[in-house]
Design a protein around this motif. Structure first.
Motif, PDB file in Angstrom:
ATOM      1  N   ASP A 282       0.833  -1.215   0.000  1.00  0.00           N
ATOM      2  CA  ASP A 282       0.000   0.000   0.000  1.00  0.00           C
ATOM      3  C   ASP A 282       0.860   1.255   0.000  1.00  0.00           C
ATOM      4  O   ASP A 282       0.588   2.219  -0.722  1.00  0.00           O
ATOM      5  CB  ASP A 282      -0.900   0.023   1.238  1.00  0.00           C
ATOM      6  N   LEU A 283       1.905   1.254   0.829  1.00  0.00           N
ATOM      7  CA  LEU A 283       2.757   2.442   0.918  1.00  0.00           C
ATOM      8  C   LEU A 283       3.679   2.558  -0.289  1.00  0.00           C
ATOM      9  O   LEU A 283       4.050   3.676  -0.682  1.00  0.00           O
ATOM     10  CB  LEU A 283       3.540   2.435   2.224  1.00  0.00           C
ATOM     11  N   PHE A 284       4.040   1.425  -0.893  1.00  0.00           N
ATOM     12  CA  PHE A 284       4.798   1.517  -2.143  1.00  0.00           C
ATOM     13  C   PHE A 284       3.952   2.248  -3.189  1.00  0.00           C
ATOM     14  O   PHE A 284       4.435   3.159  -3.875  1.00  0.00           O
ATOM     15  CB  PHE A 284       5.193   0.131  -2.663  1.00  0.00           C
ATOM     16  N   ALA A 285       2.680   1.859  -3.293  1.00  0.00           N
ATOM     17  CA  ALA A 285       1.786   2.535  -4.239  1.00  0.00           C
ATOM     18  C   ALA A 285       1.642   4.008  -3.884  1.00  0.00           C
ATOM     19  O   ALA A 285       1.564   4.866  -4.770  1.00  0.00           O
ATOM     20  CB  ALA A 285       0.418   1.849  -4.252  1.00  0.00           C
ATOM     21  N   ALA A 286       1.623   4.324  -2.588  1.00  0.00           N
ATOM     22  CA  ALA A 286       1.514   5.718  -2.146  1.00  0.00           C
ATOM     23  C   ALA A 286       2.680   6.550  -2.667  1.00  0.00           C
ATOM     24  O   ALA A 286       2.491   7.629  -3.233  1.00  0.00           O
ATOM     25  CB  ALA A 286       1.464   5.785  -0.623  1.00  0.00           C
ATOM     26  N   GLY A 287       3.878   6.037  -2.452  1.00  0.00           N
ATOM     27  CA  GLY A 287       5.053   6.768  -2.908  1.00  0.00           C
ATOM     28  C   GLY A 287       5.090   6.912  -4.411  1.00  0.00           C
ATOM     29  O   GLY A 287       5.394   7.991  -4.950  1.00  0.00           O
ATOM     30  N   PHE A 288       4.764   5.837  -5.117  1.00  0.00           N
ATOM     31  CA  PHE A 288       4.808   5.878  -6.580  1.00  0.00           C
ATOM     32  C   PHE A 288       3.781   6.859  -7.129  1.00  0.00           C
ATOM     33  O   PHE A 288       4.098   7.696  -7.999  1.00  0.00           O
ATOM     34  CB  PHE A 288       4.569   4.484  -7.155  1.00  0.00           C
ATOM     35  N   LEU A 289       2.542   6.768  -6.642  1.00  0.00           N
ATOM     36  CA  LEU A 289       1.496   7.650  -7.145  1.00  0.00           C
ATOM     37  C   LEU A 289       1.766   9.110  -6.791  1.00  0.00           C
ATOM     38  O   LEU A 289       1.517  10.013  -7.597  1.00  0.00           O
ATOM     39  CB  LEU A 289       0.134   7.219  -6.599  1.00  0.00           C
ATOM     40  N   ALA A 290       2.284   9.346  -5.582  1.00  0.00           N
ATOM     41  CA  ALA A 290       2.633  10.721  -5.204  1.00  0.00           C
ATOM     42  C   ALA A 290       3.719  11.262  -6.126  1.00  0.00           C
ATOM     43  O   ALA A 290       3.679  12.428  -6.550  1.00  0.00           O
ATOM     44  CB  ALA A 290       3.082  10.778  -3.750  1.00  0.00           C
ATOM     45  N   GLY A 291       4.686  10.424  -6.446  1.00  0.00           N
ATOM     46  CA  GLY A 291       5.738  10.842  -7.364  1.00  0.00           C
ATOM     47  C   GLY A 291       5.201  11.189  -8.736  1.00  0.00           C
ATOM     48  O   GLY A 291       5.574  12.208  -9.337  1.00  0.00           O
ATOM     49  N   GLN A 292       4.278  10.362  -9.235  1.00  0.00           N
ATOM     50  CA  GLN A 292       3.673  10.634 -10.535  1.00  0.00           C
ATOM     51  C   GLN A 292       2.834  11.913 -10.497  1.00  0.00           C
ATOM     52  O   GLN A 292       2.839  12.709 -11.442  1.00  0.00           O
ATOM     53  CB  GLN A 292       2.816   9.450 -10.968  1.00  0.00           C
ATOM     54  N   ALA A 293       2.110  12.116  -9.374  1.00  0.00           N
ATOM     55  CA  ALA A 293       1.296  13.322  -9.235  1.00  0.00           C
ATOM     56  C   ALA A 293       2.168  14.576  -9.214  1.00  0.00           C
ATOM     57  O   ALA A 293       1.741  15.650  -9.654  1.00  0.00           O
ATOM     58  CB  ALA A 293       0.456  13.248  -7.967  1.00  0.00           C
ATOM     59  N   GLN A 294       3.396  14.435  -8.725  1.00  0.00           N
ATOM     60  CA  GLN A 294       4.328  15.557  -8.668  1.00  0.00           C
ATOM     61  C   GLN A 294       5.105  15.739  -9.965  1.00  0.00           C
ATOM     62  O   GLN A 294       5.948  16.638 -10.074  1.00  0.00           O
ATOM     63  CB  GLN A 294       5.306  15.350  -7.508  1.00  0.00           C
ATOM     64  N   GLY A 295       4.830  14.896 -10.950  1.00  0.00           N
ATOM     65  CA  GLY A 295       5.506  15.009 -12.230  1.00  0.00           C
ATOM     66  C   GLY A 295       6.915  14.449 -12.230  1.00  0.00           C
ATOM     67  O   GLY A 295       7.718  14.781 -13.112  1.00  0.00           O
ATOM     68  N   ARG A 296       7.228  13.595 -11.265  1.00  0.00           N
ATOM     69  CA  ARG A 296       8.576  13.012 -11.190  1.00  0.00           C
ATOM     70  C   ARG A 296       8.738  11.900 -12.222  1.00  0.00           C
ATOM     71  O   ARG A 296       7.768  11.377 -12.774  1.00  0.00           O
ATOM     72  CB  ARG A 296       8.848  12.480  -9.792  1.00  0.00           C
ATOM     73  N   SER A 297       9.967  11.498 -12.430  1.00  0.00           N
ATOM     74  CA  SER A 297      10.280  10.413 -13.358  1.00  0.00           C
ATOM     75  C   SER A 297       9.808   9.077 -12.793  1.00  0.00           C
ATOM     76  O   SER A 297       9.523   8.951 -11.588  1.00  0.00           O
ATOM     77  CB  SER A 297      11.783  10.361 -13.603  1.00  0.00           C
ATOM     78  N   ILE A 298       9.762   8.077 -13.666  1.00  0.00           N
ATOM     79  CA  ILE A 298       9.426   6.731 -13.201  1.00  0.00           C
ATOM     80  C   ILE A 298      10.449   6.260 -12.174  1.00  0.00           C
ATOM     81  O   ILE A 298      10.100   5.674 -11.142  1.00  0.00           O
ATOM     82  CB  ILE A 298       9.386   5.740 -14.383  1.00  0.00           C
ATOM     83  N   GLU A 299      11.720   6.527 -12.425  1.00  0.00           N
ATOM     84  CA  GLU A 299      12.768   6.100 -11.488  1.00  0.00           C
ATOM     85  C   GLU A 299      12.575   6.720 -10.109  1.00  0.00           C
ATOM     86  O   GLU A 299      12.650   6.021  -9.092  1.00  0.00           O
ATOM     87  CB  GLU A 299      14.156   6.471 -12.024  1.00  0.00           C
ATOM     88  N   ASP A 300      12.332   8.019 -10.075  1.00  0.00           N
ATOM     89  CA  ASP A 300      12.132   8.684  -8.789  1.00  0.00           C
ATOM     90  C   ASP A 300      10.851   8.208  -8.109  1.00  0.00           C
ATOM     91  O   ASP A 300      10.802   8.073  -6.887  1.00  0.00           O
ATOM     92  CB  ASP A 300      12.094  10.195  -8.962  1.00  0.00           C
ATOM     93  N   SER A 301       9.820   7.964  -8.889  1.00  0.00           N
ATOM     94  CA  SER A 301       8.564   7.471  -8.308  1.00  0.00           C
ATOM     95  C   SER A 301       8.759   6.095  -7.686  1.00  0.00           C
ATOM     96  O   SER A 301       8.217   5.804  -6.605  1.00  0.00           O
ATOM     97  CB  SER A 301       7.474   7.425  -9.381  1.00  0.00           C
ATOM     98  N   LEU A 302       9.537   5.244  -8.356  1.00  0.00           N
ATOM     99  CA  LEU A 302       9.856   3.935  -7.777  1.00  0.00           C
ATOM    100  C   LEU A 302      10.639   4.086  -6.476  1.00  0.00           C
ATOM    101  O   LEU A 302      10.379   3.388  -5.485  1.00  0.00           O
ATOM    102  CB  LEU A 302      10.656   3.092  -8.768  1.00  0.00           C
ATOM    103  N   ARG A 303      11.592   4.998  -6.468  1.00  0.00           N
ATOM    104  CA  ARG A 303      12.363   5.244  -5.246  1.00  0.00           C
ATOM    105  C   ARG A 303      11.466   5.731  -4.114  1.00  0.00           C
ATOM    106  O   ARG A 303      11.611   5.312  -2.962  1.00  0.00           O
ATOM    107  CB  ARG A 303      13.463   6.283  -5.494  1.00  0.00           C
ATOM    108  N   MET A 304      10.545   6.622  -4.438  1.00  0.00           N
ATOM    109  CA  MET A 304       9.618   7.106  -3.419  1.00  0.00           C
ATOM    110  C   MET A 304       8.762   5.970  -2.877  1.00  0.00           C
ATOM    111  O   MET A 304       8.493   5.890  -1.671  1.00  0.00           O
ATOM    112  CB  MET A 304       8.733   8.216  -3.998  1.00  0.00           C
TER     113      MET A 304
END
Length: 333
Positions: A282-304
């Motif tokens: 659940d929290l992995f999805a949270a970080g990834f989706l937040a990263g995408q919402a912020q316009g971050r790269s796929i790599e950064d979203s995965l890291r988040m």
């Protein structure tokens, strides 16, 4: 309304549940006939019986999509949740907790039985969790709970696979998909667990085949279950071309995202001690989706996603304790 005019980053539809978490040894699981690491649905009678035998518990609001929103909101995303609680004590707890996390939650409480859903979670010394779920009021989500304007105002509609089983909320989610796609919004979904896939494989594959899912979250077991494959590569080849963005988690082996045939990978963040794996996905999805919402790269979203997952497994409960924004800023800048 254009993407820049959206008032919400993520609108999620999911189970509204309170987790009751207690430690237990493997002997206790054996005496109760429970499979370590598994999840089973229980009725009110069994919930009362098991609760009476558990050790001291911690009551923490949960539910897969609700956990994701709590994490995404902690990372700065604008979030709203649609889910059903009962007009009882645990329903009030859940409502308070969602709003305290900064998540908009307006679904009216349901009068009478069944009660608000709860998950009795037994955590063994290794950190593995065994879940016993009373779904309660969460599976009585009515169509009138869906605010179509809210769907149109959210960049991403996020659907929880656990809630795909009961007919009433499944109809709500199907309608939400139609509204979101008509408004040009993205639809994300987590398949949640193998037994839901087994019960609704044709239905879920239909959503994917029709191009209705823009972002699909699965773990490796769920990917293999969905495709009825035993080989990861063959399973990826079957699903990835049909989904604009496929995100697969591998537990301690990290995660992968596939977009347009290109693969992106991330290692799991180091954790000094795994205390409770509840909510890691659940929290992995949270970080990834937040990263995408912020316009971050796929790599950064995965890291988040990896950072948020590592934080939540370092303590009891499926909601963040630490300042996720600060953690991401330290590790990613």
């Amino acid at each position: 309304m254009t993407e820049t005019q959206t008032r919400l980053d993520i609108l999620a539809i999911g189970n509204a549940i309170v987790d009751v978490i207690a430690t237990a040894d493997e002997a206790f699981l054996e005496r109760e006939g429970l499979t370590k690491g598994g999840m089973q649905l229980i009725d009110a009678g069994r919930a009362e019986q098991l609760y009476s035998r558990m050790g001291p518990g911690r009551e923490i609001s949960g539910g897969s999509a609700a956990n994701t929103l709590a994490g995404a909101a902690a990372l700065g995303a604008r979030c709203a949740f649609v889910g059903q609680v009962a007009d009882d004590q645990l329903g009030a707890v859940f409502t308070h907790d969602m709003r305290a996390h900064g998540v908009r939650f307006d679904t009216p409480a349901r009068a009478g039985d069944p009660p608000t859903g709860r998950v009795l979670i037994l955590v063994t010394p290794c950190g593995e969790r065994t879940m016993n779920t009373l779904l309660g009021a969460s599976h009585y989500l009515p169509m009138e709970s869906l605010d179509e304007a809210l769907v149109r105002e959210a960049s991403i509609l996020y659907l929880e696979g656990y809630l795909w089983d009961p007919e009433q909320p499944r109809a709500v989610m199907r309608h939400a998909i139609d509204v979101a796609r008509a408004a040009g919004r993205k639809v994300a979904m987590t398949l949640s667990v193998n037994f839901i896939i087994e019960l609704h494989r044709a239905d879920l594959q239909g959503l994917i085949d029709q191009g209705l899912i823009d972002i699909l979250f699965v773990n490796e077991e769920e990917l293999l279950c969905l495709t009825q494959e035993t080989d990861r590569e063959r399973a990826l080849a079957m699903v990835a071309p049909k989904v604009p963005l496929l995100v697969v988690t591998f537990g301690p082996d990290g995660a992968m995202a596939v977009r347009g045939g290109e693969r992106f990978t991330v290692a799991a963040e180091p954790v000094e001690r795994v205390v409770d794996t509840t909510g890691a996905g659940d929290l992995f999805a949270a970080g990834f989706l937040a990263g995408q919402a912020q316009g971050r790269s796929i790599e950064d979203s995965l890291r988040m996603g990896a950072i948020a997952a590592a934080e939540v497994i370092s303590h009891y409960g499926a909601r963040p304790d630490a300042d996720l924004k600060a953690l991401v800023a330290t590790k990613l800048g």
